[in-house]
Design a protein around this motif. Structure first.
Motif: not given
Lengths: 259, 355
Positions: A83-90, B1, B10, B5, B3, B97, B295, A93-94, A127, A129-130, B240-241, B163, B14
């Protein structure tokens, strides 16, 4: 139960599955194994509604074709290979994104329970993505579990579709994830998993489906499918199946296989 | 992609923080709007006018014209265009995305602008019956069609198997921008003087042409598409997933994509039709909001509308006063503010963008 009949799938004009039939029972872990390119993932993706097919797929007696995505989302969850995640969700949140797809809806305890279940209790606000690949894969599993949190609801089984759920994990997490699948089935839900590791498959599955070249080579209880003949002809190399001494689970040593 | 932090963790919840931001941004909007009504080339001070209105005094002719025919329509236009562009940016980024998708950067504004220019120069060639029934709606409709075709084309070109390739998306944007530039160039040869003036105005972007007439045509389009987009938050979160996972979670992905593309085209088309090519609103605003409050599209979309409106009205204020009594095209102001932010985003995610 899950029932696929006369399933045909074509990908860019090429026939991948033809006239295939498949069944999975609630309370069982049903694993689909087979060599690379044998059509395992294609079969799974047809049954989750991701690929166009001809034939019929039923979930709990209802034709899948006539159902809206949100109706399907309340009876089955799907864990993809990657799975790829496009935005910095925690992380939490996912998991919540999955939670909202199911019927456990707004329950705030489910997300943290799902994260504890996959051993990531302290990770809620990291996060996503980390995280490492294996951790991300387990967050995704927590997301799917949150979506179909109760294995049985209204007397109807929920379904967990797993596409190579342990491929990115170390051995302890492999066991952890397979135990989660096992528990889900033991509580009355159904699990359909595409697997590569034959030993883990043998340990945790009730039923196995062995595929080769888009066909089902053998299907049934693990001991009937995991035989020297079946494996050797499906994988194209000589494979010897052994048994553990006390409690007879078949296992395969790669050292004993001859290419 | 990814970003990056900076903080390890977090902030907890939020989403509710992001929702509290609505009120703050609304306050900012009121503040900037009042500022915009009070500043300008003529010396009409808002406080004097308000005072006069309160005391029931008659406004002078100049005051009335400046306030009701120039500043208020211009403010309303700025608010709507800013909100539309920021929301369109956030929706495009959700759809593709990717945080780099922006109507200006990937050519949707250029496509809409080309539609608008074609309607200006070639509109006279249309059968009279069509012209009469469409009337002054022709330019916004043409801009919408241009934006729509561009967005669909862009999605087809850059997305494979659910994608999106950033490289393809940005390169396709360059190609579409070049094509639209070339077509505009050809049209300059057959345009007359009045048309040429109109066309130059598209290139730079300005709110100077704001009028009640334009607002009546473009305003409803912008409001409807923005209103519709506000219901897409959950779907865009799931998207986004990836498209497959969004489907598994219960989202009607194809429908969501079609509606999102339609909304982007409508809001960008309408915005471009009345204000020309104003860039970077769609990338700066959602990016800042994501950094601040995360986001989640359910809060991001309304916040983007509020901040986008404030940003554009603020930029318009700068454009009007910095070289008064002349004014700078707002497109230039936005580029000066926005281009560095875009480069900053590129720098931060260098190495994770799969170019």
């Amino acid at each position: 139960m899950i029932k696929a009949q006369h399933l045909n799938v074509k990908l860019s004009g090429k026939s991948i599955l033809s006239d295939l039939s498949f069944e999975a029972q609630p309370g069982h872990v049903t694993s689909i194994v087979g060599p690379n390119g044998s059509g395992k993932t294609t079969l799974l993706r047809a049954m989750t509604g991701d690929l166009a097919y001809t034939g019929r797929v039923e979930i709990n007696g209802r034709d899948m074709q006539g159902q809206k995505p949100w109706e399907l989302a309340t009876v089955r969850g799907v864990l993809p290979q990657a799975s790829a995640l496009a935005f910095p969700f925690s992380v939490v949140e996912v998991v919540n994104i999955g939670l909202q797809g199911g019927r456990s809806g707004q329950s705030s305890t489910v997300a943290s329970a799902a994260l504890s279940r996959v051993g990531l209790a302290g990770y809620a606000h990291r996060p996503y993505q980390e995280l490492s690949g294996g951790e991300q894969q387990r967050v995704q599993l927590a997301r799917v579990l949150a979506q179909i949190w109760h294995p049985v609801e209204d007397g109807e089984a929920r379904w967990l579709f797993l596409d190579e759920p342990v491929s990115a994990l170390d051995i302890s997490h492999q066991l952890q994830v397979m135990n989660i699948a096992r528990d889900f089935a033991d509580q009355g839900g159904g699990v359909v998993a595409v697997m590569h590791d034959l030993n883990l498959t043998a340990m945790f599955s009730d039923k196995m489906v062995l595929m080769a070249n888009g066909h089902i080579k053998a299907a049934g209880p693990v001991a009937e499918v995991l035989t020297n003949d079946h494996l050797s002809s499906a994988y194209g190399c000589s494979v010897a199946v052994n048994q553990t001494p006390n409690d007879p689970v078949p296992f395969i040593l790669p050292q004993a296989a001859v290419a | 992609m990814a970003l990056a932090i900076d903080a390890d963790l977090v902030p907890v919840d939020r989403l509710s923080r992001a929702r509290k931001l609505h009120l703050l941004l609304f306050g900012l909007l009121i503040f900037v709007s009042l500022g915009s009504l009070t500043t300008g080339a003529t010396g009409v001070a808002l406080m004097d006018v308000l005072w006069k209105l309160l005391q029931g005094q008659e406004l002078s002719q100049v005051e009335r014209i400046v306030l009701f025919d120039i500043r208020i329509p211009r403010l309303a236009m700025g608010l709507m265009v800013g909100a539309s562009l920021a929301v369109a940016g956030a929706v495009m980024q959700g759809l593709f995305r990717n945080p780099l998708a922006d109507p200006g950067i990937v050519g949707v504004s250029a496509g809409a602008g080309l539609g608008a220019i074609m309607s200006i120069v070639l509109g006279g060639l249309l059968p009279l019956a069509i012209l009469e029934s469409v009337g002054r709606h022709l330019t916004p409709i043409a801009a919408f069609c241009g934006g729509w075709v561009t967005t669909i084309l862009l999605y087809r070109v850059s997305t494979r198997h659910g994608r999106t390739s950033v490289a393809t998306m940005l390169l396709a944007g360059i190609a579409i921008g070049a094509l639209s530039g070339a077509a505009t160039g050809v049209l300059t040869y057959i345009a007359n003087d009045a048309q040429l003036r109109d066309m130059t105005f598209w290139g730079m972007g300005s709110l100077a042409g704001a009028s009640w007439g334009k607002l009546a045509v473009a305003g409803p389009i912008m409001l409807i598409s923005m209103g519709g987009v506000m219901f897409m938050g959950r779907g865009l979160n799931a998207l986004a997933l990836g498209e497959a996972t969004a489907h598994h979670i219960g989202i009607e992905v194809q429908k969501l994509k079609n509606l999102a593309i339609l909304a982007v085209a409508a809001s960008v088309g309408a915005a471009v039709a009345v204000s020309g090519g104003i860039g970077f609103v769609g990338i700066v605003v959602p990016h800042l909001l994501r950094l601040g409050t995360g986001p989640d599209h359910r809060a991001l979309l309304p916040n983007a509308a509020l901040l986008g409106a404030s940003l554009l009205v603020g930029a318009d204020m700068i454009a009007r006063v910095i070289i008064a009594p002349a004014e700078l095209p707002i497109g230039i102001v936005m580029a000066i503010l926005g281009a560095p932010v875009f480069l900053w985003i590129l720098l931060r995610q260098r190495g994770v963008v799969d170019l």
